[in-house]
Design a protein around this motif. Structure first.
Motif, mmCIF file in Angstrom:
data_model
loop_
_atom_site.group_PDB
_atom_site.id
_atom_site.type_symbol
_atom_site.label_atom_id
_atom_site.label_comp_id
_atom_site.label_asym_id
_atom_site.label_seq_id
_atom_site.Cartn_x
_atom_site.Cartn_y
_atom_site.Cartn_z
ATOM 1 N N ILE A 18 21.477 19.410 2.309
ATOM 2 C CA ILE A 18 20.177 18.782 2.512
ATOM 3 C C ILE A 18 19.199 19.794 3.098
ATOM 4 C CG2 ILE A 18 18.955 16.921 3.695
ATOM 5 C CD1 ILE A 18 21.711 15.501 3.874
ATOM 6 N N ALA A 19 18.139 20.053 2.374
ATOM 7 C CA ALA A 19 17.115 20.965 2.866
ATOM 8 C C ALA A 19 16.351 20.309 4.015
ATOM 9 C CB ALA A 19 16.149 21.325 1.735
ATOM 10 N N PRO A 20 15.902 21.121 4.976
ATOM 11 C CA PRO A 20 15.094 20.555 6.059
ATOM 12 C C PRO A 20 13.881 19.807 5.508
ATOM 13 C CG PRO A 20 15.694 22.826 6.549
ATOM 14 C CD PRO A 20 16.112 22.558 5.128
ATOM 15 N N HIS A 21 13.544 18.728 6.171
ATOM 16 C CA HIS A 21 12.384 17.890 5.852
ATOM 17 C C HIS A 21 12.573 17.112 4.549
ATOM 18 C CE1 HIS A 21 10.722 19.961 9.222
ATOM 19 N NE2 HIS A 21 10.899 21.113 8.607
ATOM 20 N N SER A 22 13.824 16.905 4.162
ATOM 21 C CA SER A 22 14.135 16.088 2.988
ATOM 22 C C SER A 22 14.179 14.620 3.372
ATOM 23 C CB SER A 22 15.502 16.464 2.417
ATOM 24 O OG SER A 22 15.486 17.749 1.862
ATOM 25 N N SER A 23 14.038 13.779 2.370
ATOM 26 C CA SER A 23 14.278 12.349 2.533
ATOM 27 C C SER A 23 15.715 12.085 2.108
ATOM 28 C CB SER A 23 13.331 11.539 1.650
ATOM 29 O OG SER A 23 12.000 11.747 2.052
ATOM 30 N N VAL A 24 16.382 11.200 2.830
ATOM 31 C CA VAL A 24 17.772 10.870 2.522
ATOM 32 C C VAL A 24 17.867 9.366 2.304
ATOM 33 C CG1 VAL A 24 20.148 10.845 3.399
ATOM 34 C CG2 VAL A 24 18.680 12.824 3.832
ATOM 35 N N LEU A 25 18.469 8.981 1.179
ATOM 36 C CA LEU A 25 18.716 7.584 0.855
ATOM 37 C C LEU A 25 20.226 7.390 0.859
ATOM 38 C CD1 LEU A 25 17.318 4.939 -0.019
ATOM 39 C CD2 LEU A 25 17.642 5.692 -2.385
ATOM 40 N N VAL A 26 20.722 6.572 1.777
ATOM 41 C CA VAL A 26 22.154 6.333 1.910
ATOM 42 C C VAL A 26 22.509 5.045 1.178
ATOM 43 C CG1 VAL A 26 24.071 6.006 3.524
ATOM 44 C CG2 VAL A 26 22.145 7.480 4.168
ATOM 45 N N ALA A 27 23.458 5.131 0.247
ATOM 46 C CA ALA A 27 23.948 3.945 -0.458
ATOM 47 C C ALA A 27 24.905 3.206 0.478
ATOM 48 C CB ALA A 27 24.660 4.349 -1.742
ATOM 49 N N VAL A 28 24.569 1.959 0.805
ATOM 50 C CA VAL A 28 25.353 1.183 1.761
ATOM 51 C C VAL A 28 25.808 -0.119 1.100
ATOM 52 C CG1 VAL A 28 25.372 0.086 4.032
ATOM 53 C CG2 VAL A 28 24.045 2.172 3.676
ATOM 54 N N SER A 29 27.128 -0.256 0.957
ATOM 55 C CA SER A 29 27.700 -1.453 0.340
ATOM 56 C C SER A 29 27.857 -2.590 1.341
ATOM 57 C CB SER A 29 29.065 -1.120 -0.251
ATOM 58 O OG SER A 29 29.975 -0.792 0.801
ATOM 59 N N GLY A 30 27.985 -2.224 2.597
ATOM 60 C CA GLY A 30 28.289 -3.203 3.635
ATOM 61 C C GLY A 30 29.685 -2.998 4.183
ATOM 62 N N GLY A 31 30.460 -2.157 3.521
ATOM 63 C CA GLY A 31 31.800 -1.822 4.001
ATOM 64 C C GLY A 31 31.733 -0.800 5.126
ATOM 65 N N GLU A 46 17.480 13.833 13.377
ATOM 66 C CA GLU A 46 16.614 14.839 13.995
ATOM 67 C C GLU A 46 17.235 16.224 13.925
ATOM 68 O OE1 GLU A 46 15.394 13.564 17.858
ATOM 69 O OE2 GLU A 46 14.410 11.756 17.065
ATOM 70 N N ARG A 47 18.532 16.308 14.206
ATOM 71 C CA ARG A 47 19.213 17.609 14.151
ATOM 72 C C ARG A 47 19.254 18.163 12.735
ATOM 73 N NH1 ARG A 47 24.568 16.959 17.821
ATOM 74 N NH2 ARG A 47 25.061 18.952 16.852
ATOM 75 N N LEU A 48 19.265 17.263 11.741
ATOM 76 C CA LEU A 48 19.268 17.685 10.341
ATOM 77 C C LEU A 48 17.855 17.866 9.792
ATOM 78 C CD1 LEU A 48 22.088 15.340 9.010
ATOM 79 C CD2 LEU A 48 22.243 17.808 9.394
ATOM 80 N N HIS A 49 16.850 17.536 10.604
ATOM 81 C CA HIS A 49 15.443 17.628 10.208
ATOM 82 C C HIS A 49 15.155 16.762 8.981
ATOM 83 C CE1 HIS A 49 15.063 20.797 13.164
ATOM 84 N NE2 HIS A 49 16.111 21.394 12.602
ATOM 85 N N VAL A 50 15.727 15.547 8.992
ATOM 86 C CA VAL A 50 15.478 14.590 7.910
ATOM 87 C C VAL A 50 14.107 13.965 8.148
ATOM 88 C CG1 VAL A 50 16.224 12.363 6.962
ATOM 89 C CG2 VAL A 50 17.920 14.127 7.486
ATOM 90 N N SER A 51 13.239 14.037 7.145
ATOM 91 C CA SER A 51 11.883 13.513 7.332
ATOM 92 C C SER A 51 11.842 11.998 7.216
ATOM 93 C CB SER A 51 10.904 14.149 6.345
ATOM 94 O OG SER A 51 11.246 13.806 5.025
ATOM 95 N N SER A 52 12.683 11.431 6.343
ATOM 96 C CA SER A 52 12.762 9.979 6.254
ATOM 97 C C SER A 52 14.158 9.579 5.793
ATOM 98 C CB SER A 52 11.696 9.411 5.313
ATOM 99 O OG SER A 52 11.889 9.884 4.005
ATOM 100 N N LEU A 53 14.595 8.451 6.307
ATOM 101 C CA LEU A 53 15.925 7.926 6.021
ATOM 102 C C LEU A 53 15.761 6.516 5.479
ATOM 103 C CD1 LEU A 53 19.053 8.286 6.323
ATOM 104 C CD2 LEU A 53 18.803 7.291 8.611
ATOM 105 N N GLY A 54 16.480 6.191 4.418
ATOM 106 C CA GLY A 54 16.421 4.863 3.836
ATOM 107 C C GLY A 54 17.801 4.403 3.397
ATOM 108 N N ILE A 55 17.878 3.130 3.067
ATOM 109 C CA ILE A 55 19.127 2.506 2.624
ATOM 110 C C ILE A 55 18.928 1.962 1.221
ATOM 111 C CG2 ILE A 55 20.732 0.586 3.013
ATOM 112 C CD1 ILE A 55 19.933 0.726 5.991
ATOM 113 N N ALA A 56 19.910 2.210 0.356
ATOM 114 C CA ALA A 56 19.952 1.594 -0.974
ATOM 115 C C ALA A 56 21.159 0.663 -0.995
ATOM 116 C CB ALA A 56 20.093 2.654 -2.061
ATOM 117 N N HIS A 57 20.941 -0.567 -1.457
ATOM 118 C CA HIS A 57 22.031 -1.540 -1.563
ATOM 119 C C HIS A 57 21.925 -2.248 -2.904
ATOM 120 C CE1 HIS A 57 25.004 -4.540 -0.407
ATOM 121 N NE2 HIS A 57 24.181 -5.450 -0.914
#
Length: 101
Positions: A18-31, A46-57
């Protein structure tokens, strides 16, 4: 030199992908696995310098009320963390349909 412990190993692994200042979308099933991964990204964002974090379900609707409960659980985790969530609902299929994957 001591071997890296889990937090440092996770951070080092993610920094390779993951490049610094990337957006990360985590696929979350609920498990447990995907919820744990979400929490790791949330706490390391913050330590990974993620600019935005989201969830995909994806609610495949394959298990009736149980699928809907998974969706509601993931929604509650998103609300608790203050993370945006993107949900896709797929209904009209069953576990016996060919090629369901």
């Amino acid at each position: 030199m001591l071997p890296l412990q889990f937090p440092e190993r996770f951070e080092a692994f993610c920094k390779q992908l993951i490049a610094p200042h990337s957006s990360v979308l985590v696929a979350v099933s609920g498990g447990g696995d995907s919820v744990a991964l979400l929490h790791l990204f949330y706490h390391f964002r913050e330590r990974l310098h993620v600019s935005s974090l989201g969830i995909a379900h994806v609610n495949h609707g394959l298990r009736g009320d149980e699928s809907d409960r998974d969706e509601q659980f993931v929604r509650s985790v998103a609300q608790e963390l203050g993370v945006p969530i993107f949900i896709e609902q797929l209904h009209g299929h069953s576990l016996t349909d060919p090629g369901i994957e």
